[in-house]
Scaffold this active site. Structure first.
Site: not given
Ligand code: 2HA
Ligand code: ZN
Length: 270
Positions: A116, A169, A210, A139, A141
């Site tokens: 990414e 908050e 995602h 980033h 999940h």
């Molecule tokens: O590879 O989260 O979006 C890691 C990720 C891809």
């Molecule tokens: Zn990801």
């Protein structure tokens, strides 16, 4: 030279990746982090004239030429960062209009930066234009934010308002709200460009089905931003199927704006 593993920014990166894993946000190789560093912060720990490898990036980012980033590696597990930072992390300097990344430290098993990387670097460009203090793109999940994208309208105003209503908050922590991208193929320049565009108006960008991107001035702040949104999503997922008899009203949100000196995104409150 000082030991790079003792650099405060390295220690913080390792702690943050570990903490994200411990929160369940980064299963397997899920998630990635990039931290912008100044030459002054790295030069005591590393000879910046020694380039170990040159990695093509596949995109242009002239605004980032010569900038240093500590970045998680592709295919690497956040779980393992604390045990082998020199394999799971890399320190790169962007060169030639951002089309190349010069590896100065890390990725010792022959690896490279996260898949990414385009979304990260393009998001840095977008956030630095809004706030030169921006250093971090993150980033991951988180389960509840992800779950919410299956059952909630993806309209950005509606999504943001729901999150704001879940914890008092929220509007204080992310007054700019949450932008949302529909499902797109990850790891591409296209999702990178789309994410960066969304980063122009908010520090949180949800990738439907995602995960989420956050940006901020340091690792702690960016972690906290995602943590707060994820908490709100958790509460939403607990109550979404129940009759709602109380809420935080727009009038109360305006009281929060006044009390904490923030301004909710234009047009998001009535
Ligand atoms: O590879 O989260 O979006 C890691 C990720 C891809
Ligand atoms: Zn990801």
């Amino acid at each position: 030279m000082k030991d790079i593993l003792t650099a405060p920014w390295m220690v913080e990166m390792i702690r943050t990746a570990t903490n994200m894993y411990d929160h369940g946000w980064d299963e397997r190789n899920g998630g990635n982090i990039s931290l912008l560093l100044d030459e002054a912060e790295v030069k005591d720990y590393l000879n910046t004239d020694t380039v170990l490898r040159v990695l093509p990036t596949g995109f242009e980012a002239p605004a980032l030429e010569g900038r240093y980033f500590l970045v998680t590696g592709t295919g690497k597990y956040f779980k393992n960062v604390q045990y082998a930072p020199e394999v799971n992390l890399g320190l790169v300097r962007l060169a030639e209009q951002g089309t190349k990344a010069e590896l100065l430290w890390g990725y010792e098993d022959g690896g490279k930066f996260t898949s990414e990387f385009p979304a990260h670097m393009m998001s840095h460009v977008a956030r630095l234009a809004v706030n030169p203090e921006n250093r971090v793109v993150m980033h991951c999940h988180p389960a509840n934010l992800l779950a919410m994208t299956f059952v909630h309208d993806l309209d950005e105003r509606a999504f943001t308002r729901t999150l704001w209503q879940m914890c008092t908050e929220c509007i204080v922590v992310f007054p700019d709200g949450v932008n949302v991208l529909p499902w797109m193929l990850c790891g591409t320049n296209e999702i990178g460009e789309a994410t960066a565009k969304k980063m122009e108006t908010a520090r949180l960008v949800v990738w439907a089905q995602h995960g989420i991107y956050g940006a901020g001035k340091d690792l702690d702040e960016t972690f906290g931003l995602i943590e707060t949104a994820e908490k709100a999503a958790q509460i939403y997922m607990k109550i979404a199927h129940l009759p709602r008899v109380n809420t935080i009203t727009d009038e109360q949100m305006h009281l929060l704006e006044a009390r904490f000196g923030v301004k909710g995104r234009d047009g998001y409150l009535d």
